[in-house]
Design an enzyme around this catalytic site. Structure first.
Site, PDB file in Angstrom:
ATOM      1  N   ASP A 268      86.964  38.849 -28.067  1.00  0.00           N
ATOM      2  CA  ASP A 268      86.910  38.755 -29.529  1.00  0.00           C
ATOM      3  C   ASP A 268      86.858  40.157 -30.124  1.00  0.00           C
ATOM      4  OD1 ASP A 268      84.024  39.627 -29.843  1.00  0.00           O
ATOM      5  OD2 ASP A 268      83.719  37.873 -28.571  1.00  0.00           O
TER       6      ASP A 268
ATOM      7  N   GLU B 273     106.142  45.720   0.833  1.00  0.00           N
ATOM      8  CA  GLU B 273     105.369  45.366  -0.370  1.00  0.00           C
ATOM      9  C   GLU B 273     104.845  46.620  -1.069  1.00  0.00           C
ATOM     10  OE1 GLU B 273     103.388  41.032   0.755  1.00  0.00           O
ATOM     11  OE2 GLU B 273     102.555  42.853   1.652  1.00  0.00           O
TER      12      GLU B 273
END
Ligand code: GLA
Length: 716
Positions: free
Chosen positions: A520, A600
């Site tokens: 928030d 990877e």
């Protein structure tokens, strides 16, 4: 009041009520009070001062702040128990002031005024003629930012104490109800899912009574026209700058009018005001546009990029971080961490973050919260020694803390059992085996500031992840007014964060509450980024980040690449897709890079490179939702477009695959119709008009969960 594109009009009625007339597209210098009509409405009482006039009723008139208990039966802005135990408040206009700059809001976060902002404040005072209770409505117009912030101040101007049990920070009345209510709801690991509901007769409410703004509902809502979409239509945004209990209610009334209120949740709230005392309600940020949801999002993205946080990282590139949580959980040693960081450096990380498990006997989550001293077996050279070794590798060092909590099995709890929120005689519920410290108490606030200060001064710490891992129950604190404790907790938290930030302005803080349980603007005021969700599954993240994007910019959303099968969902998603999704946030890794294959690693290095290439565009560009994860078309897409609209980075992920499926098309947005663009991957040149209206075919050869990311660049 005028912002650059909106007008807000109110009126003082002849009988002294402050009526709301209009909030919408800009209309210069017109008196719109003719919109208000007056009829005799059955069972809607008339104020005594109206005499025999049956056409005046508080139950019908649109207002800036509702009265309570005196004839308005819609959802109310206030509830106060007066000295005589009556619960009536009638707000009669007594004066107003206009001044340059912004109203002050002591002890609470709010939108900051920056150097070039043009701001003016209007304060309008409403007073109850009998009790003397005075409500001051404060509006700050940020003209250039196109938003208005609002808050309410309540002062007991009478001679008896008053108990405030409900105070909404914003009340907004409309004369119509042709709206949809958009809100963002979810649960732990699945926060802020998009919901759009038509208004129903009566009330619709979202909110939280968990002590935090919560995973379940976000304190950001939109009211929009039924026909509103990304590109068109009227949209009203309401963003509550508060991190505790909140409520937002929308009511469609008997005459198809609408009222929206938003503020501190009234459940378990009660604030005693002695004569002369004031209460300040937290702020709400209002935005209006008639140009659709994307425009509304851009308005919030802009203000939250520039005007909420004061942290130096506000305008700085955020570090690519490697976090140890999913890599090691509680199981690590100094050497394993340094090793991890060494491999992390090879991936191109800037910052290594040591998550939970480094202090006390913290080998699981049963214990040790509160014992913020290094575990000597895991970290024989302490945070200092570890930070030194990490810095040697060319990486900054960061650390995880959860200061608001305590484990019963900890030294802190044994020494200060009374520092927790507990109701005497009632064994407290545990959340993740832990109890909540009572941040409304000054000694607890001081303890947190002191240990954080000590920790941050003890080692070279560039970043802190501030976590909070349970909902708050059994709220009780010492003697006194128990209805004030939830709010005092939040005020205590803000005070602590303010003090720590002031003392250590160079530290980057990332908020967290089991992921996005406290996502928030109140927290963004202190923490420029927040861990978006404990769910790192890239496919679920599409929905989480899509929902979050309506009210918050991507530079606030913590997002990391993790391993497959994913730890939360067991799903396998190609690394490229995980990268695309994580770079639509504050990019990082949450895996042990030492365990990656050479291939990877190579791919991750390339992902970091790509992120660096585009990080300015991602952070500063405009964000466009191109295809919603809820559209049912089997793919999700979004793009970042530069402010000059000459460059875009487009992202697509296949979410649901059927063989021999329909050909889907991706329509770009935000480009200039008249410019020609080169489209990477397709290797074609097309006009902006063609790319936006006709679109591009989505590659049918892509498999489920595969993605594509490509640049679109103006050639002339
Ligand atoms: C919470 C956070 C995670 C991690 C753990 C550590 O769940 O959201 O990211 O930090 O705590 O215990």
């Amino acid at each position: 009041m005028h912002t650059s594109h909106s007008t807000y009009q109110m009126k003082i009625s002849e009988l002294g009520y402050l009526l709301h007339i209009y909030y919408g597209s800009r209309i210069d210098d017109e008196d719109l009070s003719g919109l208000l009509t007056h009829y005799d409405r059955g069972f809607s009482p008339n104020p005594n001062v109206a005499g025999r006039d049956r056409t005046v009723s508080l139950d019908v008139m649109p207002q800036e702040f509702s009265s309570a208990g005196v004839g308005d039966f819609r959802v109310s802005s206030i509830e106060a128990e007066n000295g005589d135990l009556s619960r009536a408040f009638e707000g009669k206009y007594t004066g107003h002031w206009i001044y340059e700059g912004k109203y002050s809001l002591p002890d609470l976060p709010g939108l900051r005024v920056r150097e070039n902002d043009r701001t003016d404040t209007l304060e309008a005072e409403l007073k109850d003629p009998v009790s003397g209770l005075t409500v001051t409505l404060c509006y700050c117009v940020f003209e250039n930012l196109d938003v208005i912030t609002r808050t309410v101040r309540v002062r007991n101007g009478g001679t008896e104490p008053v108990r405030l049990t409900r105070i909404m920070s914003v009340t907004m009345d409309w004369l119509e109800s042709d709206f949809d209510f958009i809100h963002f709801d979810g649960r732990h690991t699945m926060e802020r899912e998009f919901h759009r509901d038509p208004l129903i007769s009566g009330q619709q409410t979202i909110g939280s009574i968990r002590g935090t703004s919560s995973h379940q509902h976000n304190p950001f809502v939109i009211l929009c026209g039924k026909d509103a979409g990304e590109e068109h239509g009227e949209c009203y945004g309401f963003s509550f700058v508060y991190s505790g209990n909140f409520q937002c209610t929308v009511e469609k009334d008997q005459f198809d009018q609408t009222r929206l209120v938003m503020g501190i949740h009234p459940d378990r709230f009660s604030w005693k005001l002695e004569p002369g005392e004031s209460f300040f309600a937290p702020e709400v940020i209002l935005a209006y546009t008639d140009r659709g949801l994307t425009k509304l999002s851009h308005m919030y993205h802009d203000i939250f990029r520039t005007n909420i946080s004061s942290n130096i990282y506000r305008n700085k590139k955020r570090p690519v971080l490697l976090n140890s949580w999913e890599a090691a959980y509680f199981d690590f040693r100094h050497e394993t961490l340094v090793d991890m960081a060494r491999h992390g450096a090879e991936l191109g990380a800037d910052l290594f973050v040591l998550d939970d498990g480094w202090f006390g006997d913290r080998n699981n989550d049963f214990c040790a919260l509160g014992d913020w001293k290094e575990n000597p077996e895991k970290l024989p050279r302490g945070l200092k020694g570890l930070a030194e070794d990490i810095n040697e590798l060319g990486l900054d060092f960061g650390v995880w803390v959860e200061p608001e909590m305590v484990s019963e099995n900890s030294r802190l709890y044994r020494e200060h059992p009374d520092w927790t929120l507990q109701i005497p005689g009632r064994p407290a519920a545990r959340g993740r085996y832990q109890l909540v410290l009572d941040l409304s108490r000054e000694e607890v606030q001081n303890y947190i500031v002191d240990f954080m200060d000590e920790m941050l001064s003890s080692a070279n710490i560039a970043y802190v992840k501030w976590d909070m891992n349970r909902s708050i129950s059994e709220v009780w604190s010492g003697g006194g007014n128990q209805g004030a404790v939830f709010h005092r907790y939040v005020l205590g938290l803000y005070r602590v964060l303010e003090r720590i930030e002031n003392a250590h302005p160079e530290v980057l803080f990332e908020g967290c509450s089991g992921g996005g349980g406290r996502f928030d603007p109140g927290m963004l005021y202190y923490h420029p980024q927040i861990w978006c969700s404990d769910n790192t599954d890239a496919i679920n993240r599409l929905k989480i980040q899509y929902g979050t994007s309506f009210g918050y910019p991507v530079c606030t959303m913590g997002a990391h690449v993790s391993v497959c099968p994913n730890h939360q969902t067991k799903r396998a998603v190609p690394l490229g897709t995980r990268g695309i999704v994580a770079m639509s946030g504050t990019f990082g890794y949450e895996l042990d890079p030492g365990k990656l294959t050479a291939r990877e690693k190579e791919e991750c290095r390339a992902l970091t490179e790509t992120y660096r290439t585009y990080s300015s565009l991602i952070d500063q560009g405009d964000y466009y939702r191109l295809e919603s994860p809820y559209s049912g078309k089997g793919f999700t897409a979004w793009a970042f477009v530069s402010r000059d609209r000459r460059e875009a980075l487009v992202n697509v992920v296949i979410t649901d695959k059927e063989p021999n499926g329909a050909q889907r098309y991706l329509k770009l947005r935000g480009l200039r119709e008249d410019l020609r663009y080169h489209v990477e991957r397709y290797d074609i040149c097309r006009s902006g008009a063609a790319l936006m209206r006709a679109g591009l075919p989505v590659d049918l050869g892509l498999g489920e969960y595969e993605g594509m990311q490509f640049a679109v660049t103006a050639v002339r």
